[in-house]
Motif scaffolding. Structure first.
Motif, PDB file in Angstrom:
ATOM      1  N   CYS A  47       0.804  -1.217   0.000  1.00  0.00           N
ATOM      2  CA  CYS A  47       0.000   0.000   0.000  1.00  0.00           C
ATOM      3  C   CYS A  47       0.837   1.267   0.000  1.00  0.00           C
ATOM      4  O   CYS A  47       1.973   1.275   0.461  1.00  0.00           O
ATOM      5  CB  CYS A  47      -0.913   0.013   1.223  1.00  0.00           C
ATOM      6  N   LYS A  48       0.226   2.318  -0.540  1.00  0.00           N
ATOM      7  CA  LYS A  48       0.794   3.660  -0.427  1.00  0.00           C
ATOM      8  C   LYS A  48      -0.252   4.522   0.254  1.00  0.00           C
ATOM      9  O   LYS A  48      -1.449   4.225   0.219  1.00  0.00           O
ATOM     10  CB  LYS A  48       1.193   4.219  -1.790  1.00  0.00           C
ATOM     11  N   ASN A  49       0.220   5.577   0.885  1.00  0.00           N
ATOM     12  CA  ASN A  49      -0.651   6.433   1.676  1.00  0.00           C
ATOM     13  C   ASN A  49      -0.379   7.888   1.325  1.00  0.00           C
ATOM     14  O   ASN A  49       0.775   8.322   1.333  1.00  0.00           O
ATOM     15  CB  ASN A  49      -0.369   6.216   3.165  1.00  0.00           C
ATOM     16  N   LEU A  50      -1.429   8.616   1.030  1.00  0.00           N
ATOM     17  CA  LEU A  50      -1.318  10.035   0.704  1.00  0.00           C
ATOM     18  C   LEU A  50      -2.007  10.839   1.801  1.00  0.00           C
ATOM     19  O   LEU A  50      -3.145  10.535   2.160  1.00  0.00           O
ATOM     20  CB  LEU A  50      -1.998  10.335  -0.637  1.00  0.00           C
ATOM     21  N   VAL A  63      -5.390   8.929   2.398  1.00  0.00           N
ATOM     22  CA  VAL A  63      -5.853   8.068   1.321  1.00  0.00           C
ATOM     23  C   VAL A  63      -4.951   6.831   1.312  1.00  0.00           C
ATOM     24  O   VAL A  63      -3.737   6.943   1.162  1.00  0.00           O
ATOM     25  CB  VAL A  63      -5.792   8.795  -0.037  1.00  0.00           C
ATOM     26  N   VAL A  64      -5.564   5.666   1.474  1.00  0.00           N
ATOM     27  CA  VAL A  64      -4.840   4.397   1.564  1.00  0.00           C
ATOM     28  C   VAL A  64      -5.229   3.550   0.357  1.00  0.00           C
ATOM     29  O   VAL A  64      -6.417   3.252   0.167  1.00  0.00           O
ATOM     30  CB  VAL A  64      -5.179   3.655   2.873  1.00  0.00           C
ATOM     31  N   MET A  65      -4.219   3.186  -0.448  1.00  0.00           N
ATOM     32  CA  MET A  65      -4.501   2.407  -1.645  1.00  0.00           C
ATOM     33  C   MET A  65      -3.322   1.508  -1.995  1.00  0.00           C
ATOM     34  O   MET A  65      -2.234   1.679  -1.460  1.00  0.00           O
ATOM     35  CB  MET A  65      -4.819   3.333  -2.802  1.00  0.00           C
ATOM     36  N   LEU A 120      -9.666   7.402   3.712  1.00  0.00           N
ATOM     37  CA  LEU A 120     -10.286   6.901   2.492  1.00  0.00           C
ATOM     38  C   LEU A 120      -9.532   5.658   2.064  1.00  0.00           C
ATOM     39  O   LEU A 120      -8.350   5.722   1.726  1.00  0.00           O
ATOM     40  CB  LEU A 120     -10.232   7.962   1.389  1.00  0.00           C
ATOM     41  N   LEU A 121     -10.192   4.525   2.125  1.00  0.00           N
ATOM     42  CA  LEU A 121      -9.576   3.241   1.801  1.00  0.00           C
ATOM     43  C   LEU A 121     -10.021   2.790   0.415  1.00  0.00           C
ATOM     44  O   LEU A 121     -11.227   2.781   0.118  1.00  0.00           O
ATOM     45  CB  LEU A 121     -10.010   2.174   2.803  1.00  0.00           C
ATOM     46  N   TYR A 160     -13.905   6.736   8.486  1.00  0.00           N
ATOM     47  CA  TYR A 160     -13.310   6.169   7.275  1.00  0.00           C
ATOM     48  C   TYR A 160     -14.391   5.732   6.303  1.00  0.00           C
ATOM     49  O   TYR A 160     -15.528   5.470   6.697  1.00  0.00           O
ATOM     50  CB  TYR A 160     -12.342   5.028   7.587  1.00  0.00           C
ATOM     51  N   GLN A 161     -14.000   5.701   5.035  1.00  0.00           N
ATOM     52  CA  GLN A 161     -14.871   5.258   3.963  1.00  0.00           C
ATOM     53  C   GLN A 161     -14.086   4.332   3.059  1.00  0.00           C
ATOM     54  O   GLN A 161     -12.872   4.508   2.880  1.00  0.00           O
ATOM     55  CB  GLN A 161     -15.337   6.435   3.109  1.00  0.00           C
ATOM     56  N   ILE A 162     -14.795   3.378   2.474  1.00  0.00           N
ATOM     57  CA  ILE A 162     -14.196   2.489   1.489  1.00  0.00           C
ATOM     58  C   ILE A 162     -14.728   2.923   0.129  1.00  0.00           C
ATOM     59  O   ILE A 162     -15.945   3.001  -0.070  1.00  0.00           O
ATOM     60  CB  ILE A 162     -14.545   1.021   1.797  1.00  0.00           C
ATOM     61  N   LEU A 163     -13.810   3.254  -0.772  1.00  0.00           N
ATOM     62  CA  LEU A 163     -14.158   3.744  -2.101  1.00  0.00           C
ATOM     63  C   LEU A 163     -13.443   2.913  -3.159  1.00  0.00           C
ATOM     64  O   LEU A 163     -12.354   2.408  -2.912  1.00  0.00           O
ATOM     65  CB  LEU A 163     -13.729   5.211  -2.259  1.00  0.00           C
ATOM     66  N   ASP A 164     -14.039   2.800  -4.321  1.00  0.00           N
ATOM     67  CA  ASP A 164     -13.400   2.085  -5.422  1.00  0.00           C
ATOM     68  C   ASP A 164     -12.686   3.096  -6.311  1.00  0.00           C
ATOM     69  O   ASP A 164     -13.303   3.735  -7.165  1.00  0.00           O
ATOM     70  CB  ASP A 164     -14.434   1.300  -6.218  1.00  0.00           C
ATOM     71  N   PHE A 165     -11.373   3.279  -6.107  1.00  0.00           N
ATOM     72  CA  PHE A 165     -10.611   4.258  -6.861  1.00  0.00           C
ATOM     73  C   PHE A 165     -10.426   3.861  -8.322  1.00  0.00           C
ATOM     74  O   PHE A 165      -9.922   4.649  -9.113  1.00  0.00           O
ATOM     75  CB  PHE A 165      -9.251   4.517  -6.206  1.00  0.00           C
ATOM     76  N   ASN A 166     -10.797   2.636  -8.676  1.00  0.00           N
ATOM     77  CA  ASN A 166     -10.712   2.228 -10.068  1.00  0.00           C
ATOM     78  C   ASN A 166     -11.929   2.664 -10.864  1.00  0.00           C
ATOM     79  O   ASN A 166     -11.967   2.516 -12.080  1.00  0.00           O
ATOM     80  CB  ASN A 166     -10.508   0.719 -10.175  1.00  0.00           C
TER      81      ASN A 166
END
Length: 171
Positions: A47-50, A63-65, A120-121, A160-166
């Motif tokens: 993971c990377k974190n912004l 932002v965790v992705m 934001l996950l 926190y929220q789970i989002l689909d960054f794709n």
């Protein structure tokens, strides 16, 4: 607090929360590209974190992705109707997460006692059983189950929220 003290506080907090972890030591890494040299050290999502803030500086986001995920900050800002998003300063990073650049992780939320930072996950993290994050120092990675990551976030009290960054909305 020294880097060692900060890591020990995070390990102690995980122990107190009964969250098991596996610790992998590696040379210091300041970027995702450097960290990927050691990607074979641990299983699960890398993971990377912004750490971002809105333009007025009132809202802060972690932002965790996954490392291969890209997110368009303009589209993310539109989604939250928060104006322009940009990377937070090193001073804000330390004030809210107790960390220097290059070691940002969700574990730093233990230092955000006012629960200012919103997390934001990316949903793709949940495709793996485990995920790895720095313990606020860039010389190690802690691997926890994704289920325990959520338990950790529940315990910190940060929203926190789970989002689909794709999705097209974010890319």
């Amino acid at each position: 607090m020294t880097a060692s003290d900060i890591e020990q506080k995070i390990l102690q907090t995980l122990d107190e929360m009964n969250i098991p972890y596996e610790r992998f030591e590696h040379p210091p890494v300041a970027t995702v590209k450097e960290a990927e040299q050691y990607s074979d050290l641990h299983p699960g999502a890398h993971c990377k974190n912004l750490f971002l803030r809105d333009k007025p500086g009132r809202l802060h986001y972690l932002v965790v992705m996954r490392v291969e995920t890209e997110v368009n900050l303009t589209n993310l800002a539109r989604h939250f109707k928060s104006g322009r998003l940009s990377f937070a300063s090193n001073e804000r990073l330390y004030r809210y997460l107790g960390v220097q650049p290059g070691a940002v992780s969700p574990f730093g939320l233990i230092f955000d006692t006012d629960h200012v930072v919103r997390v934001l996950l990316d949903a793709s993290i949940f495709n793996e059983e485990t995920a790895g994050f720095h313990p606020n120092v860039n010389t190690a990675t802690l691997v926890v189950t994704v289920k325990d990551l959520l338990r950790f976030l529940d315990n910190t009290g940060n929203p926190y929220q789970i989002l689909d960054f794709n999705q097209k909305d974010f890319s």
